[in-house]
Design an enzyme around this catalytic site. Structure first.
Site, short mmCIF file in Angstrom:
data_model
loop_
_atom_site.label_atom_id
_atom_site.label_comp_id
_atom_site.label_asym_id
_atom_site.label_seq_id
_atom_site.Cartn_x
_atom_site.Cartn_y
_atom_site.Cartn_z
CG PHE A 1 -1.52 -15.95 -1.44
CD1 PHE A 1 -1.01 -16.90 -1.32
CD2 PHE A 1 -1.30 -14.59 -2.13
CE1 PHE A 1 0.98 -16.38 -2.00
CE2 PHE A 1 0.12 -14.48 -2.56
CZ PHE A 1 1.09 -15.12 -2.39
NE ARG B 1 2.93 -3.32 -11.82
CZ ARG B 1 2.02 -2.18 -13.47
NH1 ARG B 1 3.66 -1.66 -13.16
NH2 ARG B 1 1.41 -2.75 -14.04
CE1 TYR C 1 -8.46 -5.31 -3.80
CE2 TYR C 1 -7.30 -4.48 -5.44
CZ TYR C 1 -7.47 -4.80 -4.47
OH TYR C 1 -5.92 -5.20 -3.27
CB ALA D 1 -11.53 -11.16 4.69
CG ASN E 1 2.71 -6.18 -8.18
OD1 ASN E 1 2.86 -5.46 -8.07
ND2 ASN E 1 2.22 -6.97 -9.80
#
Length: 329
Positions: free
Chosen positions: A11, A231, A163, A60, A192
């Site tokens: 993306f 956010r 994460y 990645a 975000n």
């Protein structure tokens, strides 16, 4: 400049590849989605890919919340082992410029002030409070309500899930590599990110993608908590432009420079859901009161340093970006 873009078919990575090419650079895509042999954990494959490369843009990663432990080993393998393999190969091959896809999740909760105690750091929210619909963190000293503010890069790291922990470890690995080799390393702590090409209907998609998918099914977006969590929604083209600006400018050698990458225009999740629904022409959002452990309440960026040091400015406004995203096929 010849730039290896790990995750370059993904993306954000694909937008970075496009921005590099449009500005006369030579992006080299390294991504298991484009070539199953392009695993960033494979030392020999990485070394081959580094041939003739001037810089690496490391996008990645396994993304998502990672609240439980079932996927912990996979997160660590893909994000941290992969980064260690890449950095080792860069050291061996003499590649001395790294741009890392960082994340705002390393902060945990954002910055808060108490009228009585000033800047405070609330701990993780208690299950009992969340079950009762008490979503706002309280002052750890007096229990009073807090005012959320923008978080700067000097805020202490406090990763709240697997994460987030792997993203912070990536930065520590990059910092160690920069010190040992005298190389340039920058981590852009994305907030975000949304926009064209965002993954759909996977456990690792962002909240904006979940809302858009619901609208495409003719369903109302389901907003967790009370929808008031703040956010910073930043458009993917602006994120790609930030990567380009940093790669072209360079950075001080021997240290890791971490910079927030946000729009500077905070909105609540509820506001985003309403804007997306209006742009799509679908049903309005439903506030459910549900929650996810590991989510933080408010986290919004102070991106002043990135703007001042690298001349970057976000160009896609919230309303225009949501209109475009709503129509993304």
């Amino acid at each position: 400049m010849r730039v290896l873009v790990t995750g370059g078919a993904g993306f954000i990575g694909s937008h970075i590849v496009q921005a590099l090419a449009e500005h006369g650079h030579e992006p080299v895509v390294y991504d298991v989605r484009a070539d199953p042999a392009s695993d960033v954990r494979d030392p020999e494959a990485v070394r081959r890919a580094l041939a003739g490369v001037d810089a690496v843009c490391h996008q990645a990663a396994m993304v998502g919340l990672g609240t439980g432990l079932a996927d912990a080993a996979e997160y660590v393998s893909r994000n941290d082992l992969g980064t260690a393999v890449l950095l080792t190969a860069m050291a061996d091959e003499g590649v001395r410029r790294l741009l890392l896809a960082g994340s705002m999740v390393v902060y945990g909760e954002g910055r808060y002030t108490c009228a009585r105690h000033g800047v405070v750091r609330p701990g993780p929210r208690a299950v009992a409070d969340l079950d009762a619909g008490r979503f706002e963190p309280r002052c750890p000293e007096c229990g009073a309500g807090l005012s959320p503010e923008l978080v700067a890069e000097d805020a202490p790291a406090d990763p709240r899930n697997v994460y987030a922990t792997t993203k912070l470890a990536q930065e520590h690995l990059a910092a160690a590599w920069a010190r040992v080799t005298g190389a340039q390393a920058v981590s852009l702590r994305y907030h975000n990110v949304y926009g064209p090409g965002m993954p759909r209907d996977t456990p690792y998609a962002g909240v904006a993608s979940f809302f858009r998918s619901a609208l495409a099914r003719g369903e109302a977006p389901r907003v967790f908590e009370d929808g008031c969590q703040r956010r910073d929604f930043v458009h993917v083209r602006d994120v790609a432009a930030a990567n380009l600006a940093v790669l072209e400018a360079g950075s001080p050698p021997g240290v890791l420079v971490a910079r927030n990458t946000g729009s500077g225009d905070p909105h609540t999740v509820g506001e985003m859901a309403h804007a997306l629904a209006a742009a799509y022409g679908g049903p309005g959002p439903v506030v459910t009161g549900e929650y996810r452990l590991g989510d933080v309440r408010h986290i919004t960026a102070d991106s002043a340093r990135l703007r001042a040091e690298f001349g970057w400015r976000p160009k896609v406004g919230f309303e225009a970006g949501m209109r475009e995203f709503a129509q993304d096929a």
